[in-house]
Scaffold this active site. Structure first.
Site, PDB file in Angstrom:
ATOM      1  N   HIS A  25     -26.002 -20.360  -5.811  1.00 38.74           N
ATOM      2  CA  HIS A  25     -26.910 -21.220  -4.402  1.00 38.74           C
ATOM      3  C   HIS A  25     -26.615 -22.495  -3.707  1.00 38.74           C
ATOM      4  O   HIS A  25     -27.323 -22.783  -3.232  1.00 38.74           O
ATOM      5  CB  HIS A  25     -27.910 -20.855  -5.169  1.00 38.74           C
ATOM      6  CG  HIS A  25     -27.868 -19.114  -4.319  1.00 38.74           C
ATOM      7  ND1 HIS A  25     -28.277 -18.342  -3.220  1.00 38.74           N
ATOM      8  CD2 HIS A  25     -28.073 -18.448  -5.771  1.00 38.74           C
ATOM      9  CE1 HIS A  25     -27.738 -16.736  -3.648  1.00 38.74           C
ATOM     10  NE2 HIS A  25     -28.259 -16.637  -4.841  1.00 38.74           N
ATOM     11  N   LYS A  79     -20.171 -16.683  -1.974  1.00 42.24           N
ATOM     12  CA  LYS A  79     -21.870 -16.621  -0.773  1.00 42.24           C
ATOM     13  C   LYS A  79     -21.473 -18.145   0.188  1.00 42.24           C
ATOM     14  O   LYS A  79     -21.403 -17.679   1.529  1.00 42.24           O
ATOM     15  CB  LYS A  79     -23.013 -17.213  -1.798  1.00 42.24           C
ATOM     16  CG  LYS A  79     -23.593 -16.731  -2.944  1.00 42.24           C
ATOM     17  CD  LYS A  79     -25.095 -16.653  -3.617  1.00 42.24           C
ATOM     18  CE  LYS A  79     -25.230 -15.285  -4.319  1.00 42.24           C
ATOM     19  NZ  LYS A  79     -25.319 -15.709  -6.332  1.00 42.24           N
ATOM     20  N   SER A  85     -32.427 -18.517  -8.122  1.00 38.09           N
ATOM     21  CA  SER A  85     -31.942 -17.615  -6.126  1.00 38.09           C
ATOM     22  C   SER A  85     -33.288 -16.852  -6.196  1.00 38.09           C
ATOM     23  O   SER A  85     -33.253 -16.362  -4.935  1.00 38.09           O
ATOM     24  CB  SER A  85     -30.702 -16.413  -6.984  1.00 38.09           C
ATOM     25  OG  SER A  85     -31.264 -15.775  -8.141  1.00 38.09           O
TER      26      SER A  85
END
Ligand SMILES: *Cc1c(COP(=O)(O)O)cnc(C)c1O
Length: 403
Positions: A219, A250, A191
């Site tokens: 991610h 996300k 990240s």
């Protein structure tokens, strides 16, 4: 309206807190929360200033996608705002089950369990599957939620240097006769640096040393692999990773985490993962938005294509300007500034110039590798990216980061 604040009771506690906070201030690490006025978008109003937003994880712009908003509203109309219970008592709606089935199919696994967040998915899973007689082999840059899960499990933790497969192998060789379970764990995309984990090599080690293989795809979800299936799909490693964690917070634009794997493991987690057992399930609006996010990923490939197009442009231009962007291979691009204070100054001056890129310092990253972290999204226009790059050039020169 008047507001009454009572004085806190313990003076010594308040003094201890003040001491810690002063230390943060002295190191240039004290931050005020940035406050967003309105939706999470590529350009938005933060702390009263209109800025190009390079700090969200809203990779595909789904936080404001019409199909997600519509689904969320419909679910609220039909089912209300909360579930009033944990999943294992009265808090499982049929749509929670549908979301798990859809995610399992998306990930090409037998089954899936959804948690309240990616954080609870990691922490709840690692602590449920391992105990003090087991062993964890973990990348040095793995996410805080993995580290917390490892600690909660009480299993000894052996850390290998970031992406150092040789060191991981050495640890496994030294512990090959360890009687308990062994877990080899890595982020799919890291990240703070945006580099991709050494999955093929680690999967090979896991097979050879009979380890449980676990990947945190927070991610990578919605970013890597076909339609955003994640790092396992990206490397073609289906069937070689026991536990795939993903986030719905996300790129999916909503909130939540999930664990995809075998039917047996998911049943086990239903019985043993503490956040699943002891914390209330997702509200209907979130479930609706996540189901719609899956539809968008499968039916609107243009968002992922645009994300990568923007990523290539932004990275190439930062490099051309002479910035140190580390080892990034994904839409997360750090601009390394050195000391924490310099990274925070870069962030502050960019902000004053209309660009929001959060400064990140020690201990989140190494002392001399403080940075601003940029994340482009599919919804940034070329004009916005070029405006941000012009700002980086101006401020970078002023601070002597580039010439
Ligand atoms: C953000 C993040 C998480 C936590 O996900 P949430 O859904 O925000 O709780 C877990 N792992 C990594 C690597 C992350 O970056």
């Amino acid at each position: 309206m008047s507001q009454v604040t009572t004085k806190n009771g313990s003076a010594s506690f308040e003094a201890a807190l003040e001491k810690e906070l002063s230390e943060l201030r002295a190191q240039g690490l004290y931050r005020k929360l940035r406050v967003l006025d309105g939706a999470q978008e590529a350009e938005c109003v933060i702390d009263g200033r209109r800025v190009i937003n390079l700090s969200s994880n809203n990779y595909l712009g789904l936080t404001t996608h019409p199909r997600l908003k519509k689904a969320a509203l419909e679910f609220v109309q039909r089912e209300g705002v909360g579930t009033g219970s944990v999943r294992t008592i009265a808090g499982t709606n049929k749509e929670h089950m549908e979301l798990e089935r859809r995610l399992a199919a998306f990930k090409h696994t037998e089954a899936c369990v959804v948690f309240q967040s990616g954080f609870t998915a990691n922490a709840g899973t690692v602590s449920a599957i391992l105990g003090k007689d087991d062993l964890i082999i973990s990348d040095a840059l793995n996410h805080a939620s993995i580290i917390d899960g490892c600690r909660l499990s009480r299993a000894p933790i052996k850390v290998f240097a970031h992406k150092n497969v040789e060191e991981a192998k050495q640890i496994l060789e030294e512990n090959k006769n360890h009687p308990g379970k062994k877990l080899l764990i890595t982020d799919g995309v890291f990240s703070m640096d945006g580099d991709i984990g050494a999955l093929p090599e680690l999967c090979e080690l896991a097979r050879h040393y009979d380890c449980i293989m676990m990947v945190d795809d927070a991610h990578s979800s919605g970013v890597l692999g076909k339609d955003g299936r994640g790092s396992v799909d990206h490397f073609g490693l289906h069937g070689k990773v026991d536990i795939q964690v993903g986030t719905l917070s996300k790129a999916f634009g909503a909130l939540g985490g999930y664990v995809a794997g075998s039917q047996r493991m998911i049943e086990y987690l239903y019985h043993r993962a503490r956040p699943f057992l002891f914390s209330t399930s997702h509200p209907p609006a979130v479930v609706g938005a996540c189901l719609a996010a899956l539809d968008v990923l499968e039916q609107e490939p243009q968002w992922i294509a645009q994300l990568w197009e923007n990523t290539r442009h932004f990275k190439a231009e930062l490099a051309r300007l002479g910035f140190d962007t580390g080892a990034s291979e994904t839409p997360i691009t750090p601009v390394i500034a050195g000391e924490s204070r310099m990274a925070m100054q870069l962030s502050d001056e960019l902000f004053a110039d209309g660009v929001f890129a959060q400064g990140i310092g020690f201990p989140t990253v190494a002392r001399d590798k403080a940075r601003v972290r940029t994340i482009v999204t599919a919804t940034h226009t070329r004009e916005q990216l070029d405006r941000a790059l012009a700002s980086f050039e101006k401020v970078g020169k002023r601070l002597g980061l580039i010439s």
